[in-house]
Design a protein around this motif. Structure first.
Motif, PDB file in Angstrom:
ATOM      1  N   GLU A   1      84.517  10.427  29.974  1.00 27.14           N
ATOM      2  CA  GLU A   1      85.460  11.786  30.862  1.00 27.14           C
ATOM      3  C   GLU A   1      86.012  11.341  31.888  1.00 27.14           C
ATOM      4  N   GLY A   2      86.871   9.943  32.134  1.00 25.92           N
ATOM      5  CA  GLY A   2      87.844   9.779  33.016  1.00 25.92           C
ATOM      6  C   GLY A   2      87.120   9.692  34.503  1.00 25.92           C
ATOM      7  N   ARG A   3      85.832   9.882  34.840  1.00 25.37           N
ATOM      8  CA  ARG A   3      85.353   8.746  35.657  1.00 25.37           C
ATOM      9  C   ARG A   3      83.629   8.030  35.969  1.00 25.37           C
ATOM     10  N   ARG A   4      85.166   6.771  36.769  1.00 27.56           N
ATOM     11  CA  ARG A   4      84.241   5.631  35.878  1.00 27.56           C
ATOM     12  C   ARG A   4      83.028   5.124  37.062  1.00 27.56           C
ATOM     13  N   LEU A   5      81.732   5.097  36.248  1.00 26.18           N
ATOM     14  CA  LEU A   5      80.546   5.371  36.774  1.00 26.18           C
ATOM     15  C   LEU A   5      80.031   3.725  36.643  1.00 26.18           C
ATOM     16  N   PRO A   6      79.134   2.610  37.527  1.00 21.91           N
ATOM     17  CA  PRO A   6      79.095   1.981  37.234  1.00 21.91           C
ATOM     18  C   PRO A   6      77.229   1.566  36.302  1.00 21.91           C
ATOM     19  N   LEU A   7      76.894   1.284  35.065  1.00 26.64           N
ATOM     20  CA  LEU A   7      76.077   1.406  34.933  1.00 26.64           C
ATOM     21  C   LEU A   7      75.188  -0.060  35.054  1.00 26.64           C
ATOM     22  N   SER A   8      73.835  -0.015  35.356  1.00 27.92           N
ATOM     23  CA  SER A   8      73.167  -0.887  35.992  1.00 27.92           C
ATOM     24  C   SER A   8      71.819  -1.204  35.179  1.00 27.92           C
ATOM     25  N   ASN A   9      71.040  -2.770  35.155  1.00 29.47           N
ATOM     26  CA  ASN A   9      70.158  -3.635  34.015  1.00 29.47           C
ATOM     27  C   ASN A   9      69.857  -2.167  33.171  1.00 29.47           C
ATOM     28  N   LEU A  10      70.687  -2.364  31.655  1.00 27.01           N
ATOM     29  CA  LEU A  10      70.616  -1.053  30.722  1.00 27.01           C
ATOM     30  C   LEU A  10      69.594  -2.117  29.165  1.00 27.01           C
ATOM     31  N   GLU A  11      69.161  -3.330  29.712  1.00 23.19           N
ATOM     32  CA  GLU A  11      68.532  -4.345  28.952  1.00 23.19           C
ATOM     33  C   GLU A  11      66.527  -3.849  29.696  1.00 23.19           C
ATOM     34  N   LYS A  12      66.560  -3.503  30.583  1.00 26.36           N
ATOM     35  CA  LYS A  12      65.573  -3.357  31.649  1.00 26.36           C
ATOM     36  C   LYS A  12      64.643  -2.546  31.318  1.00 26.36           C
ATOM     37  N   VAL A  13      63.174  -2.459  30.941  1.00 26.36           N
ATOM     38  CA  VAL A  13      62.632  -2.033  29.765  1.00 26.36           C
ATOM     39  C   VAL A  13      62.189  -1.000  31.136  1.00 26.36           C
ATOM     40  N   ILE A  14      62.023   0.389  30.348  1.00 27.92           N
ATOM     41  CA  ILE A  14      61.324   1.512  31.260  1.00 27.92           C
ATOM     42  C   ILE A  14      60.012   1.810  31.189  1.00 27.92           C
ATOM     43  N   HIS A  15      60.335   2.356  29.427  1.00 25.50           N
ATOM     44  CA  HIS A  15      58.890   2.859  29.361  1.00 25.50           C
ATOM     45  C   HIS A  15      57.907   1.635  28.373  1.00 25.50           C
ATOM     46  N   PRO A  16      56.854   1.001  29.169  1.00 24.62           N
ATOM     47  CA  PRO A  16      56.477  -0.016  28.577  1.00 24.62           C
ATOM     48  C   PRO A  16      55.754   0.347  27.140  1.00 24.62           C
ATOM     49  N   ALA A  17      55.079   1.435  26.670  1.00 30.97           N
ATOM     50  CA  ALA A  17      54.121   1.503  25.463  1.00 30.97           C
ATOM     51  C   ALA A  17      55.416   1.167  24.181  1.00 30.97           C
ATOM     52  N   THR A  18      56.368   1.681  24.523  1.00 29.42           N
ATOM     53  CA  THR A  18      57.397   1.563  23.286  1.00 29.42           C
ATOM     54  C   THR A  18      58.392   0.529  23.576  1.00 29.42           C
ATOM     55  N   GLY A  19      58.243  -0.078  24.778  1.00 32.27           N
ATOM     56  CA  GLY A  19      59.766  -0.865  25.047  1.00 32.27           C
ATOM     57  C   GLY A  19      61.120  -0.438  25.318  1.00 32.27           C
ATOM     58  N   THR A  20      61.255   0.969  25.512  1.00 35.99           N
ATOM     59  CA  THR A  20      62.410   1.869  25.909  1.00 35.99           C
ATOM     60  C   THR A  20      62.952   0.960  27.027  1.00 35.99           C
ATOM     61  N   THR A  21      64.159   0.826  26.824  1.00 39.91           N
ATOM     62  CA  THR A  21      65.150   0.209  27.311  1.00 39.91           C
ATOM     63  C   THR A  21      66.110   1.246  28.678  1.00 39.91           C
ATOM     64  N   LYS A  22      66.474   1.447  29.833  1.00 42.13           N
ATOM     65  CA  LYS A  22      67.260   1.896  30.268  1.00 42.13           C
ATOM     66  C   LYS A  22      68.615   2.569  29.796  1.00 42.13           C
ATOM     67  N   GLY A  23      69.213   1.372  28.786  1.00 42.16           N
ATOM     68  CA  GLY A  23      70.290   2.086  28.384  1.00 42.16           C
ATOM     69  C   GLY A  23      70.365   3.240  26.534  1.00 42.16           C
ATOM     70  N   GLU A  24      69.044   3.270  26.656  1.00 44.25           N
ATOM     71  CA  GLU A  24      67.833   3.575  25.403  1.00 44.25           C
ATOM     72  C   GLU A  24      67.932   5.177  25.878  1.00 44.25           C
ATOM     73  N   ILE A  25      68.125   5.235  27.727  1.00 46.61           N
ATOM     74  CA  ILE A  25      67.500   6.523  27.982  1.00 46.61           C
ATOM     75  C   ILE A  25      69.129   7.345  27.790  1.00 46.61           C
ATOM     76  N   LEU A  26      70.042   6.200  28.758  1.00 45.25           N
ATOM     77  CA  LEU A  26      70.993   6.778  28.733  1.00 45.25           C
ATOM     78  C   LEU A  26      71.867   7.241  27.464  1.00 45.25           C
ATOM     79  N   HIS A  27      71.655   7.125  26.157  1.00 44.19           N
ATOM     80  CA  HIS A  27      72.126   7.128  25.074  1.00 44.19           C
ATOM     81  C   HIS A  27      71.362   8.543  24.579  1.00 44.19           C
ATOM     82  N   TYR A  28      70.210   8.768  25.425  1.00 43.36           N
ATOM     83  CA  TYR A  28      69.459   9.554  24.691  1.00 43.36           C
ATOM     84  C   TYR A  28      70.353  11.090  25.510  1.00 43.36           C
ATOM     85  N   TYR A  29      70.222  11.115  26.538  1.00 39.75           N
ATOM     86  CA  TYR A  29      70.516  11.884  27.850  1.00 39.75           C
ATOM     87  C   TYR A  29      72.465  12.650  27.044  1.00 39.75           C
ATOM     88  N   ALA A  30      72.912  11.019  26.568  1.00 37.56           N
ATOM     89  CA  ALA A  30      74.729  11.402  26.109  1.00 37.56           C
ATOM     90  C   ALA A  30      73.825  12.348  24.769  1.00 37.56           C
TER      91      ALA A  30
END
Length: 294
Positions: free
Chosen positions: A8-37
């Motif tokens: 929406e017109g704001r430039r965002l640096p999004l880092s470490n998108l492949e980093k696993v955050i939730h180890p039980a499911t292998g959920t990555t940071k990129g998947e978390i960002l997609h969830y919130y969107a």
């Protein structure tokens, strides 16, 4: 190189998108960002106007967890902040997340979203009541549902309507939309409800936090109505090994819960639930639904 995304017109640096955050499911940071969107249309109205506190877990739930109310270092100038009363600090400020760019910026920090029961324009004037039902093992969310149904009846007797969501951890949260009232008064009423519930259901309910009292019972935590306290926001993911969400639920689901797994919802469950139900907590945002404390 950190990728730059425009939201929406704001430039965002999004880092470490492949980093696993939730180890039980292998959920990555990129998947978390997609969830919130994806859940943003339902989540943002519940954050709007409320100074946020963040529980940060950038290395996952097994890493360092830290709770912060102050704007994190490096907060962009376009992210809104607001002055808030805080006894230990004079000019304290907290973040407001009121649009998609701000939400994605905050989600990139890997956080739980926590809100007070009041808005920034009316500090310590609560527009909702919350009861946190926390089961002491071997009790589970099944016992929380039994307590929730009784509390719903008790609130209805005072002309107040309750709505439920999972905590995203082990229990349930009950919310009641209110005509704004001083937080001290709301907390006193919430404590009264908890004490009454324990008196009526002594084998099932405890109103005090003392751990020795809690095994096999449901702790009805009324303290989150204190103006200084916060509660995990609807739809927030929690810092657990699996990406559990704090999910609004129907009273039919609460009534039918005979197995803890029936009220456990994760990151992938929320989009279908929103498609089927919309925002089950939308009544909290409707002034016409607000009740008056007795």
């Amino acid at each position: 190189m950190t990728p730059i995304t425009e939201v929406e017109g704001r430039r965002l640096p999004l880092s470490n998108l492949e980093k696993v955050i939730h180890p039980a499911t292998g959920t990555t940071k990129g998947e978390i960002l997609h969830y919130y969107a994806t859940v943003a249309p339902c989540l943002l109205p519940h954050l709007r106007g409320r100074p946020l506190s963040f529980l940060r877990y950038p290395d996952g739930p097994d890493g360092q967890l830290f709770f912060t109310k102050n704007p994190p270092p490096g907060t962009p100038s376009w992210v809104k902040t607001v002055s808030v009363p805080r006894s230990e600090e004079k000019d304290a400020r907290q973040v407001l997340v009121e649009d998609l760019p701000s939400l994605m910026w905050a989600a990139n920090l890997v956080v739980e979203f926590h809100t007070p029961q009041w808005t920034a324009d009316a500090p310590a004037l609560a527009d909702r009541l919350v009861l946190d039902l926390d089961p002491g093992p071997p009790a589970t969310v099944v016992e929380c549902c039994r307590v929730a149904l009784r509390l719903r009846e008790r609130l209805a007797a005072d002309g107040l309507e309750a709505y439920a969501k999972t905590s995203g951890s082990k229990g349930l949260h009950l919310y009641v939309p209110l005509e704004p009232a001083p937080s001290e008064r709301v907390q006193a009423y919430a404590k009264q409800l908890a004490v009454e519930a324990e008196a009526e259901l002594p084998a099932l309910v405890v109103h005090r936090m003392t751990k020795a009292l809690r095994p096999g019972k449901v702790f009805v935590d009324h303290s989150q109505n204190n103006a200084a306290k916060t509660t995990a926001a609807p739809y927030t993911l929690r810092a657990r090994r699996e990406p559990a969400a704090s999910a609004p639920v129907t009273w039919e689901e609460v009534e039918a819960c005979g197995d803890p797994g029936l009220l456990a919802f994760g990151l992938t469950d929320m989009a279908p639930r929103i498609q089927d139900h919309g925002d089950l907590l939308a009544p909290l945002l409707d002034p016409d639904r607000a009740g008056r404390l007795p």
